[in-house]
Scaffold this active site. Structure first.
Site, short mmCIF file in Angstrom:
data_model
loop_
_atom_site.label_atom_id
_atom_site.label_comp_id
_atom_site.label_asym_id
_atom_site.label_seq_id
_atom_site.Cartn_x
_atom_site.Cartn_y
_atom_site.Cartn_z
N GLU A 91 40.32 75.05 -79.58
CA GLU A 91 40.19 75.78 -78.71
C GLU A 91 41.43 75.84 -77.93
O GLU A 91 42.01 74.67 -77.55
CB GLU A 91 38.97 75.90 -77.97
N CYS A 345 38.50 73.07 -67.20
CA CYS A 345 38.60 71.64 -67.69
C CYS A 345 37.46 71.03 -67.98
O CYS A 345 36.36 70.75 -67.26
CB CYS A 345 39.12 71.00 -66.42
#
Length: 376
Positions: A91, A345
């Site tokens: 990703e 994150c």
């Protein structure tokens, strides 16, 4: 049959060298591929005739494909699922920023909205950080330099990328040679990214930090520190046992002496684990000999993969205030982007079964603004 990516610099340079072809033709091939995304590299005009059979038989313009594209509700974050030719997927995340929220000499910055690409360097990760979804996958494989660069090529079809951060899946310094080569490609024609706009994040692979500046001068270094003392760091980051804090800080001092650059310190805020006042004081003392920017990161939920919870806003503000006012350390709080698409994150993980929606995000300053922001 598998092929090399045309962006695998080492592979194409070796093939050309064996055939007596000058490597000066390589940038023109890359430029052709970028300008003609549906064309193969062998469509590049004006190459030596001996180059074409090599390109046809051994290389492909893109060895990866876009498997899916998911955009956050606010349109600010776009997550790309990239399928590699071996069947694995990684990703990458595009994040849009508003430079007017940054400052220069105390004044608002000017300029149009820009984009930062968060890029992956491995399939999975063997660091096993307890707060990171990618760590739950374990380590699968390293990406080639071409597969890393192809993430940038895919992203360029959605947005003009100005900054690249190696903060996606994997530990970049555990795939050192490929990451170095990929960055060297990104800073050359036709991409021409400034090294100062590229950031490599690591948990602290000391032996590779020691040579990073020599191999990649002017590239930014970010350290995933996340704890001010070794015992807490080992509890939440098992791989930290191999990189004691004292040795890591020593390596960072040497790196900073050579590079004369600020180092970014990433610090995830975990309620009751590393977010108390004593931890802020310990962190301030630990970093006292370094020129750093500390980025406090509110923990992003990763479902049943972790039992941690995010620190309260009050705790984060108190932590930030201690670092700024007592230790004079430039400290920012990362505003969250892409949580609703699991693109924030610590949330990157392929084939995660649980769906999470934790709200959207707002335009914010990014890593390139940190060097300009005064302490507040």
């Amino acid at each position: 049959m598998s092929f090399h990516s045309i962006f695998d610099l080492g592979a194409i340079r070796s093939e050309f060298q064996d055939a007596g072809i000058s490597p000066q033709f390589i940038p023109s091939i890359w430029k052709h591929v970028l300008q003609n995304p549906k064309s193969e590299a062998n469509g590049t005009p004006s190459l030596p005739s001996s180059a074409y059979p090599i390109l046809i038989s051994k290389f492909r313009s893109m060895t990866s494909t876009l498997e899916s594209v998911v955009e956050s509700k606010d349109g600010i974050t776009t997550k790309l699922l990239v399928k590699l030719q071996n069947g694995s997927s990684v990703e990458a995340v595009i994040m849009k920023y508003d430079p007017s929220l940054g400052t220069y000499d105390g004044k608002p910055r000017t300029g149009s909205q820009r984009s930062t690409l968060c890029i992956s360097s491995q399939v999975g990760c063997k660091m096993g950080c307890k707060f990171c979804a990618t760590g739950s996958m374990g380590f699968k494989s390293n990406l080639s330099s071409g597969e890393i660069v192809e993430q940038l090529v895919h992203a360029l079809s959605f947005s003009r990328i100005r900054n690249v951060v190696f903060m996606g899946m994997g530990e970049p310094l555990n795939n050192y040679a490929a990451v170095v080569e990929a960055i060297q490609i990104m800073t050359k024609v036709p991409f021409q990214l400034s090294p100062k706009k590229i950031t490599v994040s690591t948990v602290g692979i000391i032996h590779n930090i020691n040579k990073l500046h020599d191999d990649l001068p002017n590239v930014n270094l970010a350290i995933s520190l996340h704890a001010p003392v070794q015992d807490i760091r080992c509890r939440i980051m098992p791989a930290a046992r191999a990189f004691p804090l004292e040795r890591l800080i020593d390596a960072l001092q040497v790196y900073q002496t050579k590079s004369q650059q600020k180092i970014f310190i990433e610090y995830i805020m975990l309620d009751g684990v590393n977010d108390e006042e004593q931890h802020a004081h310990q962190l301030g003392k630990l970093l006292g000999m370094l020129q750093v920017v500390v980025n406090l990161i509110p923990f992003n939920p990763i479902g049943s993969l972790s039992t941690f919870t995010t620190s309260s806003e009050q705790s984060i503000i108190r932590f930030q205030k201690i670092l700024r006012s007592i230790y004079n350390i430039r400290t920012t709080v990362r505003q969250q982007m892409g949580q609703d698409i699991s693109g924030a994150c610590g949330q990157l993980v392929v084939n995660l079964s649980e769906q999470r929606s934790v709200g959207g995000a707002t335009l914010l300053t990014d890593i390139e603004d940190f060097q300009f922001q005064p302490n507040r």
